[in-house]
Design a protein around this motif. Sequence first.
Motif, PDB file in Angstrom:
ATOM      1  N   ASP A   1       0.847  -1.144   0.038  1.00 16.91           N
ATOM      2  CA  ASP A   1       0.031  -0.070   0.202  1.00 16.91           C
ATOM      3  C   ASP A   1       0.836   1.124  -0.005  1.00 16.91           C
ATOM      4  OD1 ASP A   1      -2.153   1.604   0.089  1.00 16.91           O
ATOM      5  OD2 ASP A   1      -2.963   0.824   2.085  1.00 16.91           O
ATOM      6  N   LEU A   2       0.366   2.475  -0.257  1.00 21.04           N
ATOM      7  CA  LEU A   2       0.983   3.798  -0.061  1.00 21.04           C
ATOM      8  C   LEU A   2       1.442   3.680   1.348  1.00 21.04           C
ATOM      9  CD1 LEU A   2      -0.837   6.003  -2.556  1.00 21.04           C
ATOM     10  CD2 LEU A   2       1.508   4.902  -3.076  1.00 21.04           C
ATOM     11  N   VAL A   3       2.584   4.428   1.536  1.00 23.77           N
ATOM     12  CA  VAL A   3       3.120   4.669   2.927  1.00 23.77           C
ATOM     13  C   VAL A   3       3.564   6.130   2.834  1.00 23.77           C
ATOM     14  CG1 VAL A   3       4.786   3.966   4.466  1.00 23.77           C
ATOM     15  CG2 VAL A   3       4.020   2.110   2.820  1.00 23.77           C
ATOM     16  N   SER A   4       2.897   6.603   3.924  1.00 22.52           N
ATOM     17  CA  SER A   4       3.465   8.283   4.207  1.00 22.52           C
ATOM     18  C   SER A   4       4.723   8.328   4.767  1.00 22.52           C
ATOM     19  CB  SER A   4       2.425   9.011   5.226  1.00 22.52           C
ATOM     20  OG  SER A   4       1.125   8.956   4.515  1.00 22.52           O
ATOM     21  N   GLY A   5       5.262   9.362   4.335  1.00 24.09           N
ATOM     22  CA  GLY A   5       6.916   9.749   4.693  1.00 24.09           C
ATOM     23  C   GLY A   5       7.922   9.256   4.004  1.00 24.09           C
TER      24      GLY A   5
ATOM     25  N   ASN B   1      -3.200   4.003   1.759  1.00 29.98           N
ATOM     26  CA  ASN B   1      -2.276   4.884   2.555  1.00 29.98           C
ATOM     27  C   ASN B   1      -2.615   5.204   4.070  1.00 29.98           C
ATOM     28  OD1 ASN B   1      -0.437   7.068   3.032  1.00 29.98           O
ATOM     29  ND2 ASN B   1      -1.620   8.624   1.909  1.00 29.98           N
ATOM     30  N   GLY B   2      -2.911   4.080   4.913  1.00 27.99           N
ATOM     31  CA  GLY B   2      -3.262   4.186   6.172  1.00 27.99           C
ATOM     32  C   GLY B   2      -4.879   4.576   6.566  1.00 27.99           C
TER      33      GLY B   2
ATOM     34  N   LEU C   1      -3.292   7.788  -7.322  1.00 29.55           N
ATOM     35  CA  LEU C   1      -2.667   7.552  -6.059  1.00 29.55           C
ATOM     36  C   LEU C   1      -1.597   8.319  -5.688  1.00 29.55           C
ATOM     37  CD1 LEU C   1      -2.698   3.400  -5.936  1.00 29.55           C
ATOM     38  CD2 LEU C   1      -3.999   4.892  -4.253  1.00 29.55           C
ATOM     39  N   ARG C   2      -0.865   8.690  -6.694  1.00 33.74           N
ATOM     40  CA  ARG C   2       0.320   9.525  -6.495  1.00 33.74           C
ATOM     41  C   ARG C   2      -0.086  10.911  -5.932  1.00 33.74           C
ATOM     42  NH1 ARG C   2       4.886   8.355 -11.162  1.00 33.74           N
ATOM     43  NH2 ARG C   2       5.191   5.949 -10.821  1.00 33.74           N
ATOM     44  N   GLU C   3      -1.124  11.422  -6.668  1.00 28.38           N
ATOM     45  CA  GLU C   3      -1.741  12.573  -6.379  1.00 28.38           C
ATOM     46  C   GLU C   3      -2.339  12.780  -4.889  1.00 28.38           C
ATOM     47  OE1 GLU C   3      -2.572  16.628  -6.915  1.00 28.38           O
ATOM     48  OE2 GLU C   3      -1.259  15.392  -7.633  1.00 28.38           O
TER      49      GLU C   3
END
Length: 340
Positions: free
Chosen positions: A50-54, A158-159, A176-178
């Motif tokens: 999944d997308l991960v912040s940071g 993204n959590g 997703l990137r946006e």
Amino acid sequence: MEENFAVIVPARDTEKVRFELQSRGLLDRRRKFVSRIVEGGSFVEIPVTDLVSGYEIKLQEQPEFYRQQMSLKERLAGKMNPEELEIIPSGWQILGNIIVVTISEKIIHRRLEIAEELLDMYPACDTVVRDLGIKGSLRQPKRQLVIGNTTETIHKENGCYFKLDVTEVMYSKGNLREKNRMSKLGTGEIVVDMFAGIGYFSLPMAVHSQPEQIYSIELNPVSFGYLKDNIRLNNVQHIVQPLHGNCAEITPKGVADRVIMGYVGGTADYLPAAIGALSKNGGILHFHEALAENLMFERPIGQIKKEAKMQGRTVEIMECRSIKKYSPGVWHVVVDARIW
């Protein structure tokens, strides 16, 4: 297609980040770590589910798997004739425990066999839905249940948790990137999210950046119901205030540090309300639109400047981005503008 994301970290931090991702259940064990040399520095791509912040995120176009999985076509070889195999789906979308797939009318009689193989490929899924496109001004999906008991699911990204019915609500994974980028903005700000849907931009921003207030506006009653559910599901009731109605009519005036216009198709019609929502001290506008290639980015910049001038305001164009191809010759684009 299923997206194969990886976080990019300096090689020296590989083990530390690997342990963190593993402990959070985000490490994708199917794919190999990939080493890269970038401008003389050594980096590693760590595959994630999944997308991960940071972290810097990369979409791996040619991921390296430990064991190559058979394709759907390979799985169905011998069960179907060559003409049918030629039009077997090569891509699909996974939302929660549901697989959404486009199946040609020419092989609709094979839908159960296709669905069963897909479920065998993805053991965590238990439902397959056939995608038939989009209908109406509210861009509602046309979909049919093939296998399963319900079309409602909870999708994690993204959590954040997004509850939705895939036959009632669109969920695009193409930007997703946006969405990940926007989740890092807005700390301490007052934000207006026009066309909020089920919370595509509002929820990641609320969860990860902690704005002071987000006004999330949605017209579609079904999407609005899920927006309210998702605000509670992500425990951000103290940040996100849902507003049901037409953005042109109910957008708050003169309050925002940041306005998100995350809709494509006639977005410029709502610029008066969007620019009017910015505080007298000014703020940032994120303007989305679907445009022919020959109109990128001249047309949206001109539309923003024209409306700002009519309201006696000044514009500075900060950045223009292409998000994805919307249709042949048409792109989903975003223009970021500072307006005061």
